[in-house]
Design an enzyme around this catalytic site. Structure first.
Site, PDB file in Angstrom:
ATOM      1  N   TYR A 160       7.355   1.941  -3.602  1.00 54.04           N
ATOM      2  CA  TYR A 160       6.399   2.761  -2.849  1.00 54.04           C
ATOM      3  C   TYR A 160       7.059   3.944  -2.135  1.00 54.04           C
ATOM      4  CZ  TYR A 160       3.076  -1.181  -3.275  1.00 54.04           C
ATOM      5  OH  TYR A 160       2.257  -2.182  -3.721  1.00 54.04           O
ATOM      6  N   ASP A 162       2.873  -4.745   4.375  1.00 55.67           N
ATOM      7  CA  ASP A 162       3.291  -4.911   2.989  1.00 55.67           C
ATOM      8  C   ASP A 162       3.865  -3.608   2.446  1.00 55.67           C
ATOM      9  OD1 ASP A 162       3.002  -6.604   0.365  1.00 55.67           O
ATOM     10  OD2 ASP A 162       2.249  -4.608  -0.123  1.00 55.67           O
TER      11      ASP A 162
END
Length: 336
Positions: A62, A57
């Site tokens: 991020y 994931d």
């Protein structure tokens, strides 16, 4: 060695996945403090693959997570072994779910990951300005174009999930869930009930309470200076005695299984039903191996009930995120 699998859409994925937020570099460090070199981070991804933890994931948000995974895939040639999920929509100016931005973020993620198709593409948060039908309609176009296999939502309301699912099947709902956070079970929120009704898989992020359910942290002073957990109200110094009491009781349950508190926690979430998958993240191989080891822990009905009682009675006050305003929200109605 393969891990037990569960379904997302028609695909089988490892029931314990790998969340890549913690391993990502964001500026000089990461979300949880110091980040290692690419070579050291590749070793963690190598270990995840070797352990059969092949549901990975990521998110546009991020840091360099997508690029890191892309480099690993290019380096190893193991794209077909990994079920790849990523998320779009959060910007410094807020959440965007307008069609042009959906397409733009998908194109960027495909380029960063170095792939031609993303297995699971989530809207990271609900856009408070764009009706979810419009966002999901644009996401569905990506499926038709072969750029995305399955669609997902994260931190939406039950109503938004239902409205989205009416436009195109939603395969997965990513949501925070752990003995610290049972929000989706609240009848007023009705998110778990709705997901089960619609056949949507629950992908539990922060299943270890952002690491606090492992017992590794004894006070907020144990967090690195730039660790974002210092901003989470639930993890205040005043709450730590209660947090540590929960960990101590999980440790006691784990003794019969030669299991750590973290392993008991993951096993408990997986015991909630076949629609639950967990995606703990880590920067260290030893913790990755510990997390994956939870797949072999089978709690008794009495132990599952004991953890639930502990979770329901622990009552640790404070928001689970400093930005709770963006969580579990609905979408504006589609104009008539």
């Amino acid at each position: 060695m393969p891990l037990p699998t569960r379904k997302i859409g028609q695909s089988l994925v490892s029931e314990i996945g790998f969340g890549s937020m913690g391993i990502a570099r964001l500026g000089p460090s990461g979300f949880y403090g110091v980040v290692e070199s690419d070579d050291e981070r590749f070793k963690v991804l190598d270990a995840a693959h070797a352990a059969g933890c092949t549901f990975w994931d990521s998110a546009h948000l991020y840091g360099d997570s997508e690029e890191l995974i892309g480099k690993w895939l290019k380096r190893t040639g193991k794209r077909n072994d990994i079920f790849l999920a990523t998320k779009f929509g959060i910007t410094p100016q807020g959440v965007r779910g307008d069609p042009d931005f959906v397409k733009e973020q998908c194109a960027t993620s495909l380029e960063r990951l170095g792939v031609d198709c993303i297995d699971l593409f989530y809207q990271h948060r609900v856009d408070p300005k764009t009706p979810i039908e419009i966002t999901v309609g644009a996401m569905a176009e990506l499926v038709k174009e072969g750029k995305v296999k399955y669609l997902g939502l994260s931190e939406c309301s039950a109503k938004a999930l239902r409205r989205a699912h009416a436009v195109h099947p939603i395969a997965a709902l990513q949501i925070e869930y752990s003995p610290f956070v049972l929000d989706i079970e609240d009848p007023k929120i009705a998110l778990l009930e709705t997901a089960r009704e619609l056949g949507v898989t629950i992908v539990a992020y922060s299943p270890l309470g952002r690491g606090l359910l492992t017992g590794q942290y004894k006070s907020p002073d144990d967090f690195e200076p730039n660790d974002f957990r210092r901003t989470i109200p639930k993890f205040s110094a005043d709450n730590f005695p209660k947090i540590l009491d929960v960990v101590a009781q999980l440790k006691k349950i784990g003794e019969k299984h030669n299991a750590t508190p973290g392993q008991v926690t993951l096993a408990w979430i997986l015991a909630q039903g076949p629609e639950f998958i967990v995606i703990p993240g880590t920067k260290k191989i030893k913790y990755l191996e510990e997390n994956v080891g939870a797949a072999s822990i089978k709690l008794t009905e009495e132990e599952v009930a004991a953890v639930r009682k502990l979770a329901e009675e622990s009552e640790i006050p404070g928001d689970r995120n400093a930005r709770m305003g963006a969580m579990l929200i609905d979408s504006p109605e589609l104009p008539q």
